[in-house]
Design a protein around this motif. Structure first.
Motif, PDB file in Angstrom:
ATOM      1  N   GLU A  54       0.861  -1.178   0.000  1.00 20.14           N
ATOM      2  CA  GLU A  54       0.000   0.000   0.000  1.00 20.14           C
ATOM      3  C   GLU A  54       0.895   1.225   0.000  1.00 20.14           C
ATOM      4  O   GLU A  54       1.837   1.301   0.786  1.00 20.14           O
ATOM      5  N   THR A  55       0.606   2.165  -0.860  1.00 23.73           N
ATOM      6  CA  THR A  55       1.344   3.422  -0.897  1.00 23.73           C
ATOM      7  C   THR A  55       0.407   4.546  -0.515  1.00 23.73           C
ATOM      8  O   THR A  55      -0.702   4.636  -1.034  1.00 23.73           O
ATOM      9  N   GLN A  56       0.862   5.380   0.415  1.00 24.47           N
ATOM     10  CA  GLN A  56       0.096   6.551   0.830  1.00 24.47           C
ATOM     11  C   GLN A  56       0.881   7.790   0.427  1.00 24.47           C
ATOM     12  O   GLN A  56       2.063   7.900   0.728  1.00 24.47           O
ATOM     13  N   TRP A  57       0.232   8.699  -0.282  1.00 24.14           N
ATOM     14  CA  TRP A  57       0.880   9.931  -0.732  1.00 24.14           C
ATOM     15  C   TRP A  57       0.496  11.101   0.154  1.00 24.14           C
ATOM     16  O   TRP A  57      -0.658  11.231   0.555  1.00 24.14           O
ATOM     17  N   PHE A  58       1.474  11.938   0.447  1.00 15.00           N
ATOM     18  CA  PHE A  58       1.277  13.143   1.242  1.00 15.00           C
ATOM     19  C   PHE A  58       1.802  14.328   0.447  1.00 15.00           C
ATOM     20  O   PHE A  58       2.838  14.241  -0.197  1.00 15.00           O
ATOM     21  N   ARG A  59       1.096  15.430   0.523  1.00 17.28           N
ATOM     22  CA  ARG A  59       1.570  16.691  -0.051  1.00 17.28           C
ATOM     23  C   ARG A  59       2.165  17.488   1.095  1.00 17.28           C
ATOM     24  O   ARG A  59       1.486  17.729   2.096  1.00 17.28           O
ATOM     25  N   VAL A  60       3.444  17.856   0.997  1.00 18.78           N
ATOM     26  CA  VAL A  60       4.149  18.566   2.061  1.00 18.78           C
ATOM     27  C   VAL A  60       4.329  20.027   1.655  1.00 18.78           C
ATOM     28  O   VAL A  60       4.724  20.309   0.515  1.00 18.78           O
ATOM     29  N   SER A  61       4.047  20.933   2.579  1.00 18.87           N
ATOM     30  CA  SER A  61       4.293  22.355   2.372  1.00 18.87           C
ATOM     31  C   SER A  61       5.146  22.867   3.522  1.00 18.87           C
ATOM     32  O   SER A  61       4.921  22.503   4.674  1.00 18.87           O
ATOM     33  N   ALA A  62       6.115  23.683   3.190  1.00 15.14           N
ATOM     34  CA  ALA A  62       6.978  24.312   4.193  1.00 15.14           C
ATOM     35  C   ALA A  62       7.020  25.803   3.912  1.00 15.14           C
ATOM     36  O   ALA A  62       6.870  26.237   2.766  1.00 15.14           O
ATOM     37  N   TRP A  63       7.264  26.583   4.948  1.00 17.99           N
ATOM     38  CA  TRP A  63       7.191  28.027   4.835  1.00 17.99           C
ATOM     39  C   TRP A  63       8.504  28.687   5.223  1.00 17.99           C
ATOM     40  O   TRP A  63       9.277  28.152   6.010  1.00 17.99           O
ATOM     41  N   ASN A  64       8.733  29.865   4.656  1.00 18.97           N
ATOM     42  CA  ASN A  64       9.825  30.774   5.011  1.00 18.97           C
ATOM     43  C   ASN A  64      11.197  30.113   4.890  1.00 18.97           C
ATOM     44  O   ASN A  64      11.528  29.609   3.834  1.00 18.97           O
ATOM     45  N   LYS A  65      12.018  30.119   5.950  1.00 20.80           N
ATOM     46  CA  LYS A  65      13.392  29.595   5.895  1.00 20.80           C
ATOM     47  C   LYS A  65      13.395  28.103   5.555  1.00 20.80           C
ATOM     48  O   LYS A  65      14.203  27.645   4.752  1.00 20.80           O
ATOM     49  N   GLN A  66      12.485  27.346   6.163  1.00 22.57           N
ATOM     50  CA  GLN A  66      12.404  25.919   5.847  1.00 22.57           C
ATOM     51  C   GLN A  66      12.063  25.712   4.377  1.00 22.57           C
ATOM     52  O   GLN A  66      12.593  24.800   3.737  1.00 22.57           O
ATOM     53  N   ALA A  67      11.191  26.541   3.834  1.00 18.79           N
ATOM     54  CA  ALA A  67      10.822  26.435   2.422  1.00 18.79           C
ATOM     55  C   ALA A  67      12.047  26.617   1.541  1.00 18.79           C
ATOM     56  O   ALA A  67      12.257  25.862   0.587  1.00 18.79           O
ATOM     57  N   GLU A  68      12.864  27.607   1.851  1.00 22.09           N
ATOM     58  CA  GLU A  68      14.063  27.867   1.057  1.00 22.09           C
ATOM     59  C   GLU A  68      15.056  26.718   1.159  1.00 22.09           C
ATOM     60  O   GLU A  68      15.647  26.295   0.157  1.00 22.09           O
ATOM     61  N   THR A  69      15.247  26.180   2.368  1.00 22.25           N
ATOM     62  CA  THR A  69      16.182  25.067   2.563  1.00 22.25           C
ATOM     63  C   THR A  69      15.705  23.819   1.829  1.00 22.25           C
ATOM     64  O   THR A  69      16.475  23.180   1.106  1.00 22.25           O
ATOM     65  N   LEU A  70      14.438  23.461   1.996  1.00 24.01           N
ATOM     66  CA  LEU A  70      13.917  22.267   1.338  1.00 24.01           C
ATOM     67  C   LEU A  70      13.941  22.422  -0.180  1.00 24.01           C
ATOM     68  O   LEU A  70      14.274  21.477  -0.895  1.00 24.01           O
ATOM     69  N   ASN A  71      13.616  23.592  -0.673  1.00 22.97           N
ATOM     70  CA  ASN A  71      13.655  23.817  -2.112  1.00 22.97           C
ATOM     71  C   ASN A  71      15.066  23.637  -2.670  1.00 22.97           C
ATOM     72  O   ASN A  71      15.254  23.139  -3.775  1.00 22.97           O
ATOM     73  N   GLN A  72      16.056  24.009  -1.887  1.00 23.55           N
ATOM     74  CA  GLN A  72      17.442  23.931  -2.349  1.00 23.55           C
ATOM     75  C   GLN A  72      17.983  22.502  -2.355  1.00 23.55           C
ATOM     76  O   GLN A  72      18.758  22.145  -3.239  1.00 23.55           O
ATOM     77  N   TYR A  73      17.584  21.658  -1.390  1.00 18.24           N
ATOM     78  CA  TYR A  73      18.249  20.369  -1.216  1.00 18.24           C
ATOM     79  C   TYR A  73      17.394  19.132  -1.494  1.00 18.24           C
ATOM     80  O   TYR A  73      17.925  18.049  -1.670  1.00 18.24           O
ATOM     81  N   VAL A  74      16.090  19.257  -1.519  1.00 15.54           N
ATOM     82  CA  VAL A  74      15.246  18.079  -1.743  1.00 15.54           C
ATOM     83  C   VAL A  74      15.246  17.715  -3.219  1.00 15.54           C
ATOM     84  O   VAL A  74      15.116  18.583  -4.079  1.00 15.54           O
ATOM     85  N   VAL A  75      15.395  16.417  -3.497  1.00 18.92           N
ATOM     86  CA  VAL A  75      15.302  15.907  -4.860  1.00 18.92           C
ATOM     87  C   VAL A  75      14.416  14.666  -4.866  1.00 18.92           C
ATOM     88  O   VAL A  75      14.337  13.938  -3.869  1.00 18.92           O
ATOM     89  N   LYS A  76      13.763  14.450  -5.974  1.00 15.90           N
ATOM     90  CA  LYS A  76      12.895  13.283  -6.140  1.00 15.90           C
ATOM     91  C   LYS A  76      13.678  12.013  -5.830  1.00 15.90           C
ATOM     92  O   LYS A  76      14.803  11.843  -6.281  1.00 15.90           O
ATOM     93  N   GLY A  77      13.078  11.134  -5.042  1.00 10.63           N
ATOM     94  CA  GLY A  77      13.678   9.852  -4.723  1.00 10.63           C
ATOM     95  C   GLY A  77      14.386   9.800  -3.387  1.00 10.63           C
ATOM     96  O   GLY A  77      14.572   8.725  -2.839  1.00 10.63           O
ATOM     97  N   MET A  78      14.785  10.950  -2.830  1.00 12.91           N
ATOM     98  CA  MET A  78      15.507  10.918  -1.567  1.00 12.91           C
ATOM     99  C   MET A  78      14.575  10.557  -0.420  1.00 12.91           C
ATOM    100  O   MET A  78      13.370  10.760  -0.489  1.00 12.91           O
ATOM    101  N   LYS A  79      15.158   9.958   0.623  1.00 15.84           N
ATOM    102  CA  LYS A  79      14.397   9.589   1.810  1.00 15.84           C
ATOM    103  C   LYS A  79      14.438  10.758   2.786  1.00 15.84           C
ATOM    104  O   LYS A  79      15.481  11.375   2.978  1.00 15.84           O
TER     105      LYS A  79
END
Length: 143
Positions: A54-79
């Motif tokens: 079973e696969t469950q999908w979640f949509r994640v949103s982050a704001w402000n400083k966390q948003a900038e950090t996640l946008n910079q380092y998150v890539v498809k496939g990473m854990k």
């Protein structure tokens, strides 16, 4: 007495694989918001011995400083480990089909990989190599 108080909590913790590269945008007030999807898997054996996933999908949103950090380092496939507040949205699409999403408003996160085990959402973490992906078995990915 604790029974006299109204106590509520809305908290979710997920560990999963990023399903899409992040998308960052800005609100009219200038706040950064980054969104991406995360998939979790659950494997179980039925009474007749058959294995199901079973696969469950979640949509994640982050704001402000966390948003900038996640946008910079998150890539498809990473854990990734995400902690946050959960909400759900339901709507009817253009074809008249009922749709729903589970959304997580990220309050903290941690990149999970063997090479970068000391990383957290603190100010002094070392960024992961965006090209590296910690995937034990690519067949376990839901996409």
């Amino acid at each position: 007495c604790i029974r006299d108080r109204v106590i509520t909590m809305n908290k979710i913790m997920i560990i999963g694989n990023v399903g899409s590269d992040p998308e960052m945008r800005y609100t009219p007030n200038g706040a950064a918001v980054t969104s991406f999807s995360v998939a979790t898997n659950y494997r179980y054996t039925t009474a007749d011995g058959q294995q199901n996933d079973e696969t469950q999908w979640f949509r994640v949103s982050a704001w402000n400083k966390q948003a900038e950090t996640l946008n910079q380092y998150v890539v498809k496939g990473m854990k990734i480990f995400i902690e946050g507040r959960v909400s759900s949205n339901a709507w009817t699409d253009k074809e008249g089909q009922a749709r729903a999403t589970i959304e997580v408003n990220c309050t903290s996160f941690e990149f999970l990989s063997r090479e970068n085990q000391n990383q957290s959402s603190g100010e002094n973490f070392q960024a992961p190599n965006p090209g590296s992906q910690d995937i034990d078995n690519p067949e376990d990915l839901p996409w």
